[in-house]
Write a protein that holds these residues in place. Structure first.
Motif, PDB file in Angstrom:
ATOM      1  N   SER A   7      36.296  52.754  63.873  1.00  0.00           N
ATOM      2  CA  SER A   7      35.444  53.715  64.571  1.00  0.00           C
ATOM      3  C   SER A   7      35.838  55.149  64.230  1.00  0.00           C
ATOM      4  N   LEU A   8      37.110  55.340  63.848  1.00  0.00           N
ATOM      5  CA  LEU A   8      37.543  56.681  63.451  1.00  0.00           C
ATOM      6  C   LEU A   8      37.165  56.990  62.014  1.00  0.00           C
ATOM      7  N   GLU A   9      37.374  55.998  61.153  1.00  0.00           N
ATOM      8  CA  GLU A   9      37.159  56.205  59.719  1.00  0.00           C
ATOM      9  C   GLU A   9      36.510  54.936  59.177  1.00  0.00           C
ATOM     10  N   ALA A  10      35.216  55.042  58.895  1.00  0.00           N
ATOM     11  CA  ALA A  10      34.447  53.848  58.542  1.00  0.00           C
ATOM     12  C   ALA A  10      34.935  53.199  57.249  1.00  0.00           C
ATOM     13  N   ALA A  11      35.528  54.003  56.367  1.00  0.00           N
ATOM     14  CA  ALA A  11      35.934  53.464  55.067  1.00  0.00           C
ATOM     15  C   ALA A  11      37.186  52.593  55.159  1.00  0.00           C
ATOM     16  N   ALA A  12      37.915  52.654  56.284  1.00  0.00           N
ATOM     17  CA  ALA A  12      39.137  51.866  56.427  1.00  0.00           C
ATOM     18  C   ALA A  12      38.785  50.452  56.865  1.00  0.00           C
ATOM     19  N   ARG A  13      39.185  49.469  56.062  1.00  0.00           N
ATOM     20  CA  ARG A  13      38.858  48.079  56.369  1.00  0.00           C
ATOM     21  C   ARG A  13      40.136  47.255  56.510  1.00  0.00           C
ATOM     22  N   PRO A  14      40.087  46.215  57.354  1.00  0.00           N
ATOM     23  CA  PRO A  14      41.241  45.311  57.403  1.00  0.00           C
ATOM     24  C   PRO A  14      41.461  44.676  56.039  1.00  0.00           C
ATOM     25  N   SER A  15      42.703  44.592  55.621  1.00  0.00           N
ATOM     26  CA  SER A  15      42.985  44.057  54.293  1.00  0.00           C
ATOM     27  C   SER A  15      42.946  42.542  54.309  1.00  0.00           C
ATOM     28  N   GLU A  16      42.423  41.971  53.206  1.00  0.00           N
ATOM     29  CA  GLU A  16      42.435  40.512  53.093  1.00  0.00           C
ATOM     30  C   GLU A  16      43.630  40.024  52.298  1.00  0.00           C
ATOM     31  N   LYS A  17      44.447  40.958  51.821  1.00  0.00           N
ATOM     32  CA  LYS A  17      45.630  40.559  51.061  1.00  0.00           C
ATOM     33  C   LYS A  17      46.661  39.959  52.010  1.00  0.00           C
ATOM     34  N   PRO A  18      47.411  38.970  51.534  1.00  0.00           N
ATOM     35  CA  PRO A  18      48.417  38.377  52.417  1.00  0.00           C
ATOM     36  C   PRO A  18      49.475  39.404  52.797  1.00  0.00           C
ATOM     37  N   SER A  19      49.693  39.541  54.086  1.00  0.00           N
ATOM     38  CA  SER A  19      50.577  40.585  54.580  1.00  0.00           C
ATOM     39  C   SER A  19      51.069  40.179  55.969  1.00  0.00           C
ATOM     40  N   ASP A  20      52.319  40.492  56.284  1.00  0.00           N
ATOM     41  CA  ASP A  20      52.869  40.010  57.553  1.00  0.00           C
ATOM     42  C   ASP A  20      52.738  41.007  58.699  1.00  0.00           C
ATOM     43  N   LEU A  21      52.047  42.115  58.474  1.00  0.00           N
ATOM     44  CA  LEU A  21      51.809  43.088  59.542  1.00  0.00           C
ATOM     45  C   LEU A  21      50.319  43.410  59.560  1.00  0.00           C
ATOM     46  N   PRO A  22      49.791  43.968  60.656  1.00  0.00           N
ATOM     47  CA  PRO A  22      48.402  44.442  60.622  1.00  0.00           C
ATOM     48  C   PRO A  22      48.225  45.433  59.475  1.00  0.00           C
ATOM     49  N   THR A  23      47.284  45.136  58.584  1.00  0.00           N
ATOM     50  CA  THR A  23      47.168  45.915  57.355  1.00  0.00           C
ATOM     51  C   THR A  23      45.745  46.398  57.157  1.00  0.00           C
ATOM     52  N   ILE A  24      45.599  47.658  56.812  1.00  0.00           N
ATOM     53  CA  ILE A  24      44.268  48.153  56.459  1.00  0.00           C
ATOM     54  C   ILE A  24      44.301  48.727  55.051  1.00  0.00           C
ATOM     55  N   GLU A  25      43.116  48.739  54.444  1.00  0.00           N
ATOM     56  CA  GLU A  25      42.985  49.333  53.124  1.00  0.00           C
ATOM     57  C   GLU A  25      42.007  50.475  53.210  1.00  0.00           C
ATOM     58  N   VAL A  26      42.266  51.495  52.405  1.00  0.00           N
ATOM     59  CA  VAL A  26      41.376  52.654  52.444  1.00  0.00           C
ATOM     60  C   VAL A  26      41.245  53.200  51.027  1.00  0.00           C
ATOM     61  N   PRO A  27      40.033  53.633  50.638  1.00  0.00           N
ATOM     62  CA  PRO A  27      39.891  54.239  49.315  1.00  0.00           C
ATOM     63  C   PRO A  27      40.563  55.612  49.281  1.00  0.00           C
ATOM     64  N   PRO A  28      41.077  56.049  48.113  1.00  0.00           N
ATOM     65  CA  PRO A  28      41.853  57.291  48.036  1.00  0.00           C
ATOM     66  C   PRO A  28      41.127  58.507  48.594  1.00  0.00           C
ATOM     67  N   VAL A  86      46.707  51.592  49.694  1.00  0.00           N
ATOM     68  CA  VAL A  86      45.755  52.363  48.898  1.00  0.00           C
ATOM     69  C   VAL A  86      45.902  51.923  47.452  1.00  0.00           C
ATOM     70  N   GLU A  87      44.786  51.698  46.791  1.00  0.00           N
ATOM     71  CA  GLU A  87      44.846  51.330  45.380  1.00  0.00           C
ATOM     72  C   GLU A  87      44.474  52.522  44.515  1.00  0.00           C
ATOM     73  N   LEU A  88      45.295  52.743  43.491  1.00  0.00           N
ATOM     74  CA  LEU A  88      45.043  53.836  42.563  1.00  0.00           C
ATOM     75  C   LEU A  88      44.971  53.274  41.155  1.00  0.00           C
ATOM     76  N   PRO A  89      44.119  53.861  40.293  1.00  0.00           N
ATOM     77  CA  PRO A  89      44.116  53.409  38.899  1.00  0.00           C
ATOM     78  C   PRO A  89      45.416  53.812  38.214  1.00  0.00           C
ATOM     79  N   ARG A  90      45.926  52.938  37.347  1.00  0.00           N
ATOM     80  CA  ARG A  90      47.181  53.242  36.654  1.00  0.00           C
ATOM     81  C   ARG A  90      47.023  54.410  35.693  1.00  0.00           C
ATOM     82  N   GLU A  91      45.801  54.587  35.202  1.00  0.00           N
ATOM     83  CA  GLU A  91      45.583  55.612  34.175  1.00  0.00           C
ATOM     84  C   GLU A  91      45.781  57.016  34.731  1.00  0.00           C
TER      85      GLU A  91
END
Lengths: 155, 386
Positions: free
Chosen positions: A12-33, A87-92
């Protein structure tokens, strides 16, 4: 807060932040840079969240996918709640906004990540090598790093 | 987007170019990498105005051994043996951080005997670490005697641990699934004897150093850090607790036997060097209290539940857990691909984060105060560099 409730509130604060589907042992969100800095500011300042500790910041080099995964692990002493932000960033061209102005420890942690991975932090007041010399070539924690002193694994 | 990467040379030059508010000339001086009061190979570049510190620039890397990179090529049991080289005064607790992460991720069970032994040896180590910290603080403030007293009492703990573990400094004891050896038959008796010996000695410590007016003047109202700053600077352990934040993982997320025993979390009020000093004194008392409650009731059972030869893999994903060492929060973060070695291993070490708060505390004070602040942070340099 339960993870579901936490995720909904953050969305509700930031629509772009989504719960991550990657395996993780804590509450995890992903957000574009591009939405990263505004999200982090709200996570720190929102009175219901109030994540006042940046406990862990580091990076993972997923060389086969061509990305760096940045990890920010936050903790709130008020609610004793932990949250992991990926957060995912391109390696380049790995450039991301610095969070130094939100948590002062970030200045130190971001310099370590720059030193070992070569991630560039926009708005960092003093971005330079932390452990290695200034004229060091390359970034040693990258998976494709090579220099003359390395042993082949298993040797 | 263009991000500028600077160098140390550029940093010092630009720092000097900032217009100073006094009519005196500011200059730089190197403190370290070999300096008695930095307790290791830490280099600080001080920007001074006369005797007043304007800025501290820490320069790291003199003892960097790339433990994280080595970990990427090591099995989880091998990683345990690297950790005691980080914070050598919390060696067993460092082992525990790895063991705990691996146990949680791979769902390895332990029993009450294992957890009791782990808690007791960790608290013994916390005591001996704070004893050394206490003695070294005295020495940094110009009193040599506390160092000898601290070392005398610390040696007795290393003797007790040596009988069980076989090492005196870089102790490897805790491993995933248990501990490496069972406790020595004399362990319980000797620990009890030691507690009876050390309790009056701790009061003597207080008489010797805490009550000394010179020490009080050197420490009180020096290097003050409020709670908000301490949290933002990432400080943990006694440094954070001295700033009035009751953040102690042993209480907040109890692990081992900490949930079963009674103890209090020592916190300071002002966040100055004195509070950081006194929090450690009080922690020694609380550690003795914890050991007293456990030492008579170590349950029977096996000391190792997972055979060392068995293959140890961690399911794919991101795993993190943390424990409270003598200096603060040590976290171990694993990114696993389901293999026997981690894809990425990261140590969130307490000293690395605590050192940074020096840059907030030192400016404005004198060089002598800086020595007091470094000493009150109780840094172990190999833990910063990893």
């Amino acid at each position: 807060m339960e993870s579901e409730e936490l995720f909904q509130y953050i969305a509700s604060l930031e629509a772009a932040a989504r719960p991550s589907e990657k395996p993780s042992d804590l509450p995890t969100i992903e957000v574009p840079p591009e939405h990263f800095l505004s999200l982090m500011q709200q996570l720190r300042e929102d009175p219901r969240l109030y994540f006042n500790m940046l406990q862990v910041h580091t990076a993972v080099d997923w060389v086969k996918k061509g990305i760096f995964e940045l990890l920010y692990q936050l903790y709130s002493t008020k609610d004793r709640q932990s949250l992991r932000v990926l957060v995912e960033l391109p390696r380049e061209n790995p450039v991301i906004a610095s969070v130094c102005s939100i948590w002062r420890i970030a200045e130190w942690q971001e310099r370590e990540v720059y030193d070992f991975f070569g991630v560039l932090y926009e708005g960092h007041p003093d971005l330079r090598r932390l452990f290695l010399e200034d004229d060091w070539k390359g970034f040693p924690m990258r998976k494709d790093y090579e220099d003359d002193f390395m042993l082949e694994p298993g040797q | 987007m263009n991000v500028h990467v600077s160098t140390l040379d550029e940093k010092t030059r630009s720092s000097l170019a900032i217009e100073s508010h006094s009519e005196t000339e500011e200059y730089f001086i190197n403190m370290g990498p070999q300096h008695p009061s930095t307790h290791g190979v830490l280099r600080l570049i001080l920007k001074l105005d006369g005797e007043t510190v304007r800025e501290v620039i820490p320069v790291l890397g003199y003892i960097h051994r790339s433990i994280e990179k080595i970990s990427e090529y090591s099995t989880y049991r091998q990683i345990v043996h690297l950790t005691d080289r980080m914070d050598y005064l919390s060696a067993i607790m460092n082992n525990w951080a790895v063991a705990r992460t691996v146990e949680k991720a791979a769902e390895i069970e332990t029993n009450e005997r294992i957890e009791s032994i782990r808690t007791i040896v960790s608290e013994l180590e916390r005591i001996h670490s704070h004893q050394l910290g206490w003695g070294v603080l005295g020495m940094d403030m110009g009193a040599f005697t506390p160092f000898l007293y601290g070392f005398r009492d610390r040696e007795m703990i290393t003797d007790i641990l040596e009988e069980t573990i076989g090492a005196r400094l870089t102790m490897n004891y805790i491993q995933p699934g248990g501990v490496m050896f069972d406790i020595h038959p004399d362990f319980v008796r000797k620990v009890k004897e030691y507690l009876a010996y050390f309790k009056p000695k701790l009061d003597e410590y207080e008489d010797l150093l805490s009550g000394n007016p010179i020490l009080q003047q050197r420490l009180r109202n020096v290097g003050i850090m409020d709670a908000e700053t301490a949290l933002s600077m990432g400080a943990t352990g006694p440094v954070l607790r001295a700033s009035r934040v009751p953040y102690d993982l042993r209480k907040i997320e109890p692990y081992g036997m900490y949930g079963e025993v009674e103890f209090r979390v020592a916190i300071g009020t002002a966040g100055d060097c004195w509070d950081r000093y006194y929090v450690r004194i009080e922690e020694m008392r609380q550690s003795m209290r914890i050991i007293e409650q456990l030492i008579d009731n170590i349950p029977e059972g096996k000391f190792l539940l997972k055979k060392p030869a068995a293959k140890l893999t961690i399911p794919e994903g991101r795993h993190y857990s943390q424990i409270e060492t003598a200096r603060g929060v040590l976290g171990f973060y694993i990114v696993s691909e389901g293999k026997e070695t981690p894809y990425r291993a990261y140590f969130r070490t307490p000293n690395f984060h605590n050192l940074w708060s020096l840059t907030a505390m030192a400016p404005g004070g004198r060089v002598g105060d800086l020595v007091a602040i470094i000493s009150s942070l109780d840094l172990v340099i190999p833990d910063i560099d990893r």
